[in-house]
Design an enzyme around this catalytic site. Sequence first.
Site, PDB file in Angstrom:
ATOM      1  N   SER A 146      25.978  75.059  77.380  1.00  0.00           N
ATOM      2  CA  SER A 146      27.119  74.471  76.679  1.00  0.00           C
ATOM      3  C   SER A 146      26.679  73.218  75.920  1.00  0.00           C
ATOM      4  O   SER A 146      25.824  73.302  75.038  1.00  0.00           O
ATOM      5  CB  SER A 146      28.244  74.191  77.679  1.00  0.00           C
ATOM      6  OG  SER A 146      29.470  73.982  77.019  1.00  0.00           O
ATOM      7  N   ASP A 274      34.339  83.927  74.785  1.00  0.00           N
ATOM      8  CA  ASP A 274      34.287  82.574  75.352  1.00  0.00           C
ATOM      9  C   ASP A 274      35.545  81.809  74.950  1.00  0.00           C
ATOM     10  O   ASP A 274      35.794  81.620  73.755  1.00  0.00           O
ATOM     11  CB  ASP A 274      33.038  81.864  74.825  1.00  0.00           C
ATOM     12  CG  ASP A 274      32.780  80.512  75.457  1.00  0.00           C
ATOM     13  OD1 ASP A 274      33.743  79.837  75.860  1.00  0.00           O
ATOM     14  OD2 ASP A 274      31.599  80.114  75.539  1.00  0.00           O
ATOM     15  N   HIS A 302      32.927  81.728  79.393  1.00  0.00           N
ATOM     16  CA  HIS A 302      32.135  80.511  79.165  1.00  0.00           C
ATOM     17  C   HIS A 302      31.250  80.259  80.379  1.00  0.00           C
ATOM     18  O   HIS A 302      31.721  79.840  81.446  1.00  0.00           O
ATOM     19  CB  HIS A 302      33.040  79.308  78.906  1.00  0.00           C
ATOM     20  CG  HIS A 302      32.273  78.082  78.506  1.00  0.00           C
ATOM     21  ND1 HIS A 302      31.724  77.923  77.257  1.00  0.00           N
ATOM     22  CD2 HIS A 302      31.945  76.961  79.210  1.00  0.00           C
ATOM     23  CE1 HIS A 302      31.100  76.758  77.194  1.00  0.00           C
ATOM     24  NE2 HIS A 302      31.209  76.157  78.371  1.00  0.00           N
TER      25      HIS A 302
END
Length: 329
Positions: A146, A274, A302
Amino acid sequence: MQYQAPRWLPGGHAQTIWPVLFARRHEGPAPEFRRERWTTPDGDFVDVEFLDDPQAAAMNGHAADRPLLVLFHGLEGTVQSQYVQAFAAVARARGWAFAMPYFRGCSGEINLAPRAYHSGDYVEIGWMLDQLRAAHRGPIIAAGVSLGGNALMRWAEESGDSAAATVKAVCSICSPLDLTAAGHAIGKGFNYFVYTRMFLRTMMPKALGKLKQHPGLFDRDRLMRVRNLYEFDDIFTAPLHGFRDADDYWLRASAKPHLARIRVPALLLNARNDPFVPARSLPEQSHVGPQVTLWQPKGGGHVGFPAGRPPGHVWAMPGRVADWLAQHL
């Protein structure tokens, strides 16, 4: 590379939330870590978690000679995050060394400088990798999850040809490569009520702690009115790290516009469902250079990518990422 989300866990939200709460994170015992503290060039500190695995070191030679997998965590991540546990266990199974540097303020102790961390902090990424390169004789591969993956790609972009002197390959996982698109997406609807509020629960106290350290650093009254990550970044993240405002930060820190500059093998992994990263914002082949591989499976959520029968596990994706990285050792 293939990934098929299990039928018993449909949808991006379920595939994001369930793995955090219920899925198994590793085969065998939980990974154990030892922590080091490094002093930064500006007199601050960062903490680094190293996989503590004497048995693997005995079987595969001195730790400094083995491949080293470096993992950069996501927003508010810790060594207890499910993906850190899974990657560390995958590294252990392969006999690799493993390190997870904490971004400033994320290791459980507030950092000292009048700054924190942000999605485009490629200078900090480069400094961390330089320290690891100086201490480790074996090959280094790096992945970022991320926020950490966007920052890692920004480092690869800025480093150009010189990146290959530090790492053999890099990977970003579920990274918001277009921070503007992702930042607005996380502030709407279900995302706001679940994910935004979750992040702000830890970020707000840290910001207030920073203000107590450095009175006058920002406007406390404005901070207390923050409702989403855009407003938080506008008041705190952007000005503390040299950006004009949140718009300037999200634009300049995004990796997507510069992906063609990457000169080291790079894998960009993004699930198309996501909740944080809209599929329409993902890079296409025309946005990247020949060193960049795009992997965009339909499912995974995610940083979820659950696999197996209920309750499922989360080491399938780290295993496939490790397979790809291993090709470049």
